[in-house]
Design a protein around this motif. Structure first.
Motif, mmCIF file in Angstrom:
data_model
loop_
_atom_site.group_PDB
_atom_site.id
_atom_site.type_symbol
_atom_site.label_atom_id
_atom_site.label_comp_id
_atom_site.label_asym_id
_atom_site.label_seq_id
_atom_site.Cartn_x
_atom_site.Cartn_y
_atom_site.Cartn_z
ATOM 1 N N GLU A 25 -1.744 -9.379 0.609
ATOM 2 C CA GLU A 25 -0.949 -10.605 0.697
ATOM 3 C C GLU A 25 0.505 -10.355 1.077
ATOM 4 O O GLU A 25 1.322 -11.278 1.061
ATOM 5 N N SER A 26 0.826 -9.105 1.407
ATOM 6 C CA SER A 26 2.202 -8.764 1.777
ATOM 7 C C SER A 26 2.159 -7.556 2.698
ATOM 8 O O SER A 26 1.128 -6.887 2.835
ATOM 9 N N TRP A 27 3.302 -7.263 3.312
ATOM 10 C CA TRP A 27 3.363 -6.075 4.167
ATOM 11 C C TRP A 27 3.193 -4.809 3.338
ATOM 12 O O TRP A 27 2.601 -3.838 3.802
ATOM 13 N N THR A 28 3.663 -4.831 2.106
ATOM 14 C CA THR A 28 3.440 -3.682 1.219
ATOM 15 C C THR A 28 1.945 -3.515 0.964
ATOM 16 O O THR A 28 1.421 -2.394 0.968
ATOM 17 N N GLY A 29 1.252 -4.631 0.768
ATOM 18 C CA GLY A 29 -0.196 -4.578 0.578
ATOM 19 C C GLY A 29 -0.916 -4.063 1.806
ATOM 20 O O GLY A 29 -1.901 -3.315 1.694
ATOM 21 N N VAL A 30 -0.442 -4.442 2.982
ATOM 22 C CA VAL A 30 -1.037 -3.956 4.230
ATOM 23 C C VAL A 30 -0.836 -2.443 4.343
ATOM 24 O O VAL A 30 -1.768 -1.703 4.680
ATOM 25 N N GLU A 31 0.368 -1.982 4.045
ATOM 26 C CA GLU A 31 0.641 -0.538 4.094
ATOM 27 C C GLU A 31 -0.224 0.210 3.087
ATOM 28 O O GLU A 31 -0.810 1.254 3.413
ATOM 29 N N THR A 32 -0.331 -0.301 1.878
ATOM 30 C CA THR A 32 -1.143 0.337 0.840
ATOM 31 C C THR A 32 -2.606 0.419 1.279
ATOM 32 O O THR A 32 -3.249 1.457 1.138
ATOM 33 N N PHE A 33 -3.124 -0.684 1.826
ATOM 34 C CA PHE A 33 -4.490 -0.681 2.342
ATOM 35 C C PHE A 33 -4.631 0.376 3.429
ATOM 36 O O PHE A 33 -5.578 1.166 3.424
ATOM 37 N N GLY A 34 -3.718 0.363 4.385
ATOM 38 C CA GLY A 34 -3.781 1.308 5.496
ATOM 39 C C GLY A 34 -3.802 2.747 5.031
ATOM 40 O O GLY A 34 -4.599 3.558 5.516
ATOM 41 N N LYS A 35 -2.945 3.070 4.096
ATOM 42 C CA LYS A 35 -2.893 4.446 3.589
ATOM 43 C C LYS A 35 -4.168 4.820 2.839
ATOM 44 O O LYS A 35 -4.636 5.947 2.929
ATOM 45 N N SER A 36 -4.743 3.850 2.123
ATOM 46 C CA SER A 36 -5.959 4.145 1.364
ATOM 47 C C SER A 36 -7.183 4.270 2.276
ATOM 48 O O SER A 36 -8.168 4.898 1.896
ATOM 49 N N LYS A 37 -7.112 3.692 3.458
ATOM 50 C CA LYS A 37 -8.232 3.720 4.409
ATOM 51 C C LYS A 37 -7.887 4.467 5.699
ATOM 52 O O LYS A 37 -8.554 4.310 6.715
ATOM 53 N N GLU A 38 -6.861 5.308 5.639
ATOM 54 C CA GLU A 38 -6.376 5.966 6.851
ATOM 55 C C GLU A 38 -7.458 6.799 7.543
ATOM 56 O O GLU A 38 -7.574 6.786 8.773
ATOM 57 N N LYS A 39 -8.252 7.519 6.788
ATOM 58 C CA LYS A 39 -9.300 8.350 7.400
ATOM 59 C C LYS A 39 -10.270 7.470 8.189
ATOM 60 O O LYS A 39 -10.607 7.772 9.337
ATOM 61 N N TRP A 40 -10.713 6.372 7.588
ATOM 62 C CA TRP A 40 -11.630 5.451 8.259
ATOM 63 C C TRP A 40 -10.961 4.807 9.468
ATOM 64 O O TRP A 40 -11.545 4.768 10.561
ATOM 65 N N SER A 53 4.887 1.815 8.216
ATOM 66 C CA SER A 53 5.437 1.377 6.934
ATOM 67 C C SER A 53 5.450 -0.144 6.864
ATOM 68 O O SER A 53 5.372 -0.839 7.886
ATOM 69 N N HIS A 54 5.575 -0.652 5.652
ATOM 70 C CA HIS A 54 5.656 -2.103 5.490
ATOM 71 C C HIS A 54 6.889 -2.665 6.202
ATOM 72 O O HIS A 54 6.844 -3.772 6.753
ATOM 73 N N ASP A 55 7.980 -1.904 6.232
ATOM 74 C CA ASP A 55 9.181 -2.357 6.939
ATOM 75 C C ASP A 55 8.925 -2.466 8.442
ATOM 76 O O ASP A 55 9.364 -3.423 9.090
ATOM 77 N N THR A 56 8.226 -1.472 9.002
ATOM 78 C CA THR A 56 7.902 -1.496 10.431
ATOM 79 C C THR A 56 6.990 -2.667 10.742
ATOM 80 O O THR A 56 7.218 -3.407 11.705
ATOM 81 N N MET A 57 5.959 -2.856 9.933
ATOM 82 C CA MET A 57 5.037 -3.974 10.146
ATOM 83 C C MET A 57 5.794 -5.300 10.125
ATOM 84 O O MET A 57 5.626 -6.130 11.024
#
Length: 75
Positions: A25-40, A53-57
């Motif tokens: 629900e936020s750019w921080t959440g998007v970054e967290t998701f991305g990092k947790s699923k980076e391999k996939w 980063s959430h700032d870049t997004m």
């Protein structure tokens, strides 16, 4: 946004779409998701520079014309 972004817009869109579909629900959440699923994500995206980063997004999407994006996305 001044300067250069090393991330591809299409990769940022895909990460954001996947993250939002999974509840981000936020750019921080998007970054967290991305990092947790980076391999996939890296199995089909070009993530040579990692997850943005959430700032870049936030900075990149703030520059996107939302109406034009919605129209093209719907097509």
């Amino acid at each position: 946004m001044e300067g250069k972004c090393d991330h591809k817009l299409i990769d940022m869109i895909v990460i954001t779409l996947c993250a939002v579909l999974c509840g981000a629900e936020s750019w921080t959440g998007v970054e967290t998701f991305g990092k947790s699923k980076e391999k996939w994500l890296s199995s089909f995206l070009d993530l040579d520079h990692g997850i943005p980063s959430h700032d870049t997004m936030g900075a990149v999407f703030a520059r996107v014309n939302a109406e034009a994006f919605q129209t093209r996305f719907a097509r």
